[in-house]
Motif scaffolding. Sequence first.
Motif, PDB file in Angstrom:
ATOM      1  N   GLN A  93      15.136  -5.922  -4.634  1.00  0.00           N
ATOM      2  CA  GLN A  93      15.952  -6.675  -5.398  1.00  0.00           C
ATOM      3  C   GLN A  93      15.570  -6.315  -6.904  1.00  0.00           C
ATOM      4  N   GLU A  94      14.435  -6.095  -7.328  1.00  0.00           N
ATOM      5  CA  GLU A  94      14.129  -5.596  -8.472  1.00  0.00           C
ATOM      6  C   GLU A  94      14.696  -4.658  -9.100  1.00  0.00           C
ATOM      7  N   LEU A  95      14.423  -3.403  -8.288  1.00  0.00           N
ATOM      8  CA  LEU A  95      15.066  -2.288  -8.289  1.00  0.00           C
ATOM      9  C   LEU A  95      16.701  -2.205  -8.563  1.00  0.00           C
ATOM     10  N   MET A  96      17.373  -2.996  -7.811  1.00  0.00           N
ATOM     11  CA  MET A  96      18.780  -3.208  -8.006  1.00  0.00           C
ATOM     12  C   MET A  96      18.983  -3.651  -9.273  1.00  0.00           C
ATOM     13  N   ALA A  97      18.422  -4.779  -9.703  1.00  0.00           N
ATOM     14  CA  ALA A  97      18.569  -5.459 -11.057  1.00  0.00           C
ATOM     15  C   ALA A  97      18.465  -4.287 -12.196  1.00  0.00           C
TER      16      ALA A  97
ATOM     17  N   LYS B 190       0.785  -0.978   0.165  1.00  0.00           N
ATOM     18  CA  LYS B 190      -0.201   0.071  -0.119  1.00  0.00           C
ATOM     19  C   LYS B 190       0.937   1.093  -0.072  1.00  0.00           C
ATOM     20  N   LYS B 191       2.342   1.200   0.162  1.00  0.00           N
ATOM     21  CA  LYS B 191       3.041   2.334   0.122  1.00  0.00           C
ATOM     22  C   LYS B 191       3.898   2.224  -1.218  1.00  0.00           C
ATOM     23  N   LEU B 192       3.938   2.742  -2.060  1.00  0.00           N
ATOM     24  CA  LEU B 192       4.465   2.371  -3.481  1.00  0.00           C
ATOM     25  C   LEU B 192       5.355   3.257  -3.771  1.00  0.00           C
ATOM     26  N   VAL B 193       6.314   2.920  -4.471  1.00  0.00           N
ATOM     27  CA  VAL B 193       7.551   3.557  -5.063  1.00  0.00           C
ATOM     28  C   VAL B 193       7.586   3.408  -6.598  1.00  0.00           C
ATOM     29  N   ASN B 194       7.898   4.506  -7.320  1.00  0.00           N
ATOM     30  CA  ASN B 194       7.860   4.430  -8.664  1.00  0.00           C
ATOM     31  C   ASN B 194       9.648   4.976  -8.909  1.00  0.00           C
ATOM     32  N   TYR B 195      10.397   4.340  -9.533  1.00  0.00           N
ATOM     33  CA  TYR B 195      11.692   4.876  -9.530  1.00  0.00           C
ATOM     34  C   TYR B 195      12.097   5.129 -10.844  1.00  0.00           C
TER      35      TYR B 195
ATOM     36  N   VAL C   2      14.300   9.193 -20.079  1.00  0.00           N
ATOM     37  CA  VAL C   2      13.882   8.826 -18.945  1.00  0.00           C
ATOM     38  C   VAL C   2      13.929   7.341 -18.799  1.00  0.00           C
ATOM     39  N   HIS C   3      14.433   6.615 -17.685  1.00  0.00           N
ATOM     40  CA  HIS C   3      14.485   5.213 -17.720  1.00  0.00           C
ATOM     41  C   HIS C   3      13.494   5.029 -16.275  1.00  0.00           C
ATOM     42  N   ILE C   4      12.310   4.402 -16.659  1.00  0.00           N
ATOM     43  CA  ILE C   4      11.232   4.039 -15.584  1.00  0.00           C
ATOM     44  C   ILE C   4      11.867   2.763 -15.041  1.00  0.00           C
ATOM     45  N   LEU C   5      12.175   2.590 -13.946  1.00  0.00           N
ATOM     46  CA  LEU C   5      12.484   1.145 -13.487  1.00  0.00           C
ATOM     47  C   LEU C   5      11.756   0.210 -13.035  1.00  0.00           C
TER      48      LEU C   5
END
Lengths: 519, 704
Positions: B99-103, B73-78, B85-88
């Motif tokens: 983990q997904e963000l790191m990759a 319920k607390k979401l991050v868009n990186y 623009v790179h939307i991760l």
Amino acid sequence: MPTVVLMDSSLSMTRPVSVEGSEEFQRKNLAVHGLTMLFEHMATNYRMEFTSFVAFSSLWELLVPFTRDYNTLQEALNNLEDYDKTCLEAALQGVSNIVQQEWGTSCPCQVVLVTDGALGIGRGSLRHSLQTVKQRVEDKKFPLPFPFPSKLYIMCIANAEELQATDGMDNLEQLINLNGGEGQIYTMEGPLCLKSVQSMFGKLIDQAYSPFHAVLRCGNLTSDVQVFPRPEPVIIDEEVDPLPKTVQTDLEIVGFIEIGDISSPPVLSRHLVLPIAVNKEGDEMGTGTSDETEEETSTNQMAGKSPNFCVLLHGSLKVEGMVALVQLGPDWFGMLYSQADSKKKSNLMMSLFEFGSEPLPWLGRISQLGPASDAAENPYGEDDSKSPFPIQPKNKRSYAQNVTVWIKASGLQTDVQKILRNARKLPEKTQTFYKELNRLRKAALAFGFWELLKSVAELLERECTLLPDSAHPDAAFQLSHAAQQLKLASSGDSKYAAFEHNITPMLTDFSGGGGAERI
Amino acid sequence: MRMFSVSHKTAFVVDHCPYMAESCRQLIECDMLTKSRSQGVIPLAPVSKSLWTCAIECSMEYCRILYDVYPTKKLVNYIVSDSEVHILNSWKQEDQNTQELMAALAAVGPPNPRQDPECCSVLHGLVAAVESLCKITEYQHEARTALMDTADRVANRGRIICLTNAKSDTHVRMLEDCVLETIQEQNKLAAGSDRLMPIQQCELVLVHIYPQGDDTLVSDRQKKELSSVLSSEVHSVRAGRYLACKLNVLVQQHFDLASTTITNIPMKEEQHANTSANYDVELLHHRDAHMEFIKSGDLHMAGSTSRDSGLKETVTLKWCTPRTNSVELHYCTGAYRISPVDVNSRPSSCLTNFLLNGRSVLLEQPRKSGSKVISHMLSSHGGEIFLHVLNSTRSTLEDPPSISEGCGGRVTDYRITDFGEFMRENRLTPFPDSMVDAAGRAPVERAKSQLERQTRYWPMIISQTTIFNMQAVVPLANLIVNDTLTDEDVLTCQKTVYNLVDMERKSDPLPISTVGSRGKGPKRDEQYRIMWNELETLVKTHVGTSERHQRVLDCISACRSKPPEEEERKKRGRKREDKEDKTEKNGKDTEEKGWTADSERLKGVMEREKDEQSECEIIKDSPDSPEPLNKKPRLATEEQQPPEKSKGPVSLLTLWTNRITQANSRKHQEFAGRLSSVNNKAELYQHLKEENGMDVHENGKATR
């Protein structure tokens, strides 16, 4: 919900009330009459309530500390003396202190303020207090809102017209607003007399002290119960769902869970579940409303002797160390369990979970809980050695997954040291060496910290040159292989710098087939 | 609490322009030479992180804490911004993990210092962040769908955290203006779309990062409303640990977190395993866990100390070494997920591993008076650690009337054990989301309907029931409550009924309560009438379930004792029944053993019945029974004649002796001699006869 009765005993309360004929009353007499009625009601229908009695004028005094002994309260009320002027702010501050000392700040309290609506003059008057409410320094703040959840009921021994003639009503309304809107003002309707004071206190009783009766149900087994204290409505999200949720009067057991599985869940509130006997006319007899003591005793005895589901449930919950999951309304659940008092007494208690379909993460969605007998395999094991709880979340938390954090230099240094320590024990530690190496590699790639990869590669190369003569020949091969791989990764070449790629040990003649198998 | 507050959506925008490749100029020695090896070796040059690396690791730390404390319920868009623009990741819940963000970050790599700075800008990222905030999250979608015509109650708010290196205050203002303009544009666009929502409130947090030793070109600025929709604040921070501190403070502010330091944790020393020292571990969690301290103004008394960051306060709670592992139901007013501040330090991981292994730790609140108050508890549930808030103030429910004083409190023979068994059978278990039954009922509805079925006839006290005190009824009673019966189940039920018929024919006593009645209670045939009535009552409540249930009732109606005139007719069919009964009995006995008898009382009943069954078997007067043993002439007056129940009344003494003998005989293995004895006389040296080829079976009884 403990109650504080805050009684105005200023001189203005002794003003006589003009009643045609008969004897002459003071407003104070009417107030005493109303409170007597409240105390009598509580003694019979709400007797678990703790009540304290505070009188105030320019000073305030705690006449009866919190008690369930309504005779003591009545006695104090009857012996109330008259004092000087009304000074409400100090009295409210007193109430705030008394409650906090006794119950802390999380326990909701009800404050019943009884006054004639003449709220003092000059300094210390309510008008003066309210005018200066915004100019207070930190430690002289106005006592409202109370630091604990509260309801402020203001019982005016005056009628609305009288209060509206002065600014009394405005001031009182402001008082309720200051308390976050939690509370209500009651005024007398019609002439000031015993009858109208009764009707006013009657409304308060209906509003705040009516017992909560419900039916506890487990399939076809039922029991009429009183839930004490009354479960209060809750608001979930003032924006999306502003309607308060109330506990329904049909409490339906859904199933049972071991105490170890439910595992000290957080609860909104706790309530006693007291079985009551309801006779055919629908009056409660178990709580004893009757004045005829003899009849009452015999009814109570009768009720004591006829089997009641609550007692059965309580006994079994206690013996088995279980709780019953109970539905309180749509998407609202709670639990029933046996609660032992410090002495040898114990009782059936109900705790309310937070509103929602998934109040406890370790139980998952309540609607997805079904009878264990429906499962293909007994989730508790044939010998009760297993449990389907707790439910594991989809993702592990950071502390459970060996994350890499290099914010502090020591974190980075420890990780590099780990690699070097294992490097010196090659080939025995080949596996851990590459595991740590890959962990560092992944983090360095994610953080864009290629410089580190180069440095560690150099470190490994130097280790290689420092190997003693006695070292296993495989060690040198692995070290230079690892160093080379790190260097390739640090080039950013997509072939070698892929995040998912892992550096694998080099296959050498020395490690033979075994080396490959170990990986 | 608002679900869709500003913290529902956080867009991270990290500058990936060439200048971010610059070093932060904080050196880290990673070549820690040990003394013995340091001779003659030149240590490697220390490394230093780039501004980019600092930004990434601090923002990852922000996300780590956020995901630990709020897994949903607390979401991050990186978003990463350079020339494009790179939307991760997306707002999807499944994308929300580090983990997904790191990759994804590894795929982006560090900024390229040789890229043309002219075409790179963080603006691309900011525009993308605003666009992203307009996109509806699955939670918003779900809430809107659920609310139908009041869907407009679902708000769209969000926060943009921008990590960049700005040129000047003017540059910052330009960035703010750009965000404001984009919001206005996007809101117009969103108004006409189903999958987009206009932004009602946006908080822009600009963090200007600059290398150590440089002077900042951007000044700090408090939060300021730029418009009714947008507010903005500027933080100018040196890279490295200062930035880490800043983001740690921000994550606490943004998500209402507070800090607790667990102190006095005993831990074995790494070097000296037999000594232990005390450590402190700092945890972050929702600040409501400190509500009691905050409200009572006790925050400082509770041992809170200001920390080096200046902004942050931590409450100190003392570790209480757990003594037992007993399961206890604490009165707990809240439970909040935690995240260790220093996650991979040794003290932190020692504490978290201890908890993850299933131990709970009580925490003590230091008080000025020196009195000991346990105010919190750390405990893990399914691999997540929670800080539980325990109620430490006086309870308003103290000293309640005991349950024995209320309604039903004077009744003493509740079927507590039986109901305990019932509860065990009705324990709950989680089912996968797809599990709905044929009728489309959720598992919880099935649980309720199972309770309903199983309680249609459920007497609460022992003296109210006969059948539930009888072992013989158990197979039927267990089966009849089921939703469906197989043919085999029906057969089992029928066998149970036949067995009862058999018991009745043998006049076996029933465990009928004599409470309240004087003397012996009802006569035997009356007892059976009561039993049959009760059994019928039980089965009748389930008759509507299926045709097979009806067959069980039919069986009972057909078999139960009828008035005398019918008795004759029944007798004719009896012999055949007897035979059936016998073969069935073997099966039944094993079944009974499988059933876990739970109460001493029930065991008693069961044993009595078995005794009586075996008794009856001996004296059965069917043609199959062996010849009576005592055909031989009596040699002496027998003290212990076998009971002859069938022949008139038995004396109390005989009854008693039999009972005692039987009880005793269970306690030891009977002498072989006595077993084969005839009238208490056993023939010795029988094997001699056998060896001599003589007939030992002269009594018609086999030796063992």
